[in-house]
Design a protein around this motif. Structure first.
Motif, PDB file in Angstrom:
ATOM      1  N   ALA A  44     -38.345 -39.773   8.286  1.00 29.67           N
ATOM      2  CA  ALA A  44     -37.904 -38.634   7.483  1.00 29.67           C
ATOM      3  C   ALA A  44     -38.181 -37.331   8.214  1.00 29.67           C
ATOM      4  N   LEU A 105     -33.482 -39.936   6.673  1.00 23.58           N
ATOM      5  CA  LEU A 105     -33.626 -39.010   5.554  1.00 23.58           C
ATOM      6  C   LEU A 105     -34.023 -37.635   6.053  1.00 23.58           C
ATOM      7  N   TYR A 107     -34.979 -33.961   4.044  1.00 22.95           N
ATOM      8  CA  TYR A 107     -35.188 -33.455   2.687  1.00 22.95           C
ATOM      9  C   TYR A 107     -35.679 -32.011   2.696  1.00 22.95           C
ATOM     10  N   ARG A 138     -29.212 -39.773   4.537  1.00 16.81           N
ATOM     11  CA  ARG A 138     -29.213 -38.954   3.320  1.00 16.81           C
ATOM     12  C   ARG A 138     -29.905 -37.610   3.515  1.00 16.81           C
TER      13      ARG A 138
END
Length: 247
Positions: A44, A105, A107, A138
């Protein structure tokens, strides 16, 4: 006000409030749970990692986390909790800086995308997220919903929060889609401490268009990290965008 002036040494030292506010277990726990799920066993990247409020417990769950952060004082505060080997951090702007490695990911939490004060910068932030992701990757954004419905004609400010020792006011410039958050903190003395942060507010539909321009599709939108339904009355949202797997 520029971001370096806002996120200075004083702000970094006051930012962490263990066990309360945005560090409360009922807020932080679902956030980390959801992000760990979305990472899907991959690495991430956190834009505007700050002092590691989310990154440190997420890394503790076994998710490799890298960060991008503009503020050196915030990074120094992070380093009291995790070293460079545990959570590498790139010093730079989340709209343009590139982190090495591959990620499933990216974020961006707690309204921070609104710290980018122009639409162009916000679009570039989406493009930068896409740059770090492969097919199926994502990008998750947590963001508040602008509260313009609370503004009667002629009024420019809303009370965004009020609790013992704190009052928050948002002043809106609806022509330029700008808002300044004024945070008043006080105790029994006669003096209150004021901090201010500027933002460019973004409607969910505009956010979706930014995502589309960067090659994302909206996968889900909920009112919080626990998956509550997003409605017309929701004050914030957690939106998950995905690069199509067959891109």
């Amino acid at each position: 006000m520029n971001q370096e002036e806002i996120w200075d040494v004083d702000a970094a030292q006051r930012y962490d409030t263990p066990g309360t506010g945005m560090f409360a277990p009922e807020i932080l726990g679902p956030t980390v749970d959801r992000l760990a799920e979305l990472a899907g066993g991959g690495a991430a990247l956190e834009f505007a990692i700050g002092t590691g409020r989310v990154a440190v417990p997420l890394a503790g769950r076994g998710v490799p986390v890298t960060g991008i952060e503009l503020s050196l004082p915030m990074i120094r505060q992070l380093r009291t909790r995790a070293d460079e080997a545990t959570i590498p951090v790139i010093v730079g702007n989340m709209a343009t800086s590139v982190a090495p490695g591959e990620y499933t990911l990216v974020y961006l939490v707690y309204n921070t995308v609104s710290n980018l004060l122009t639409q162009a910068e916000q679009v570039e932030c989406f493009r930068n997220a896409a740059r770090h992701l492969g097919p199926g990757g994502r990008f998750v954004i947590e963001l508040w919903v602008p509260e313009l419905r609370k503004l009667p004609p002629g009024q420019k400010a809303t009370v965004c929060e009020s609790e013992p020792g704190y009052i928050g006011l948002d002043t809106y410039d609806v022509l330029r889609q700008q808002v300044v958050s004024h945070h008043f903190r006080f105790d029994e003395s006669k003096q209150a401490r004021l901090t201010r942060t500027p933002h460019r507010y973004i409607w969910p539909a505009e956010l979706d268009l930014m995502a589309q321009l960067a090659g994302f599709e909206l996968e889900s939108r909920h009112a919080d990290w626990s998956g509550a339904e997003f409605t017309a009355e929701s004050r914030s949202h957690v939106s998950v965008y995905r690069i199509p797997p067959n891109r």
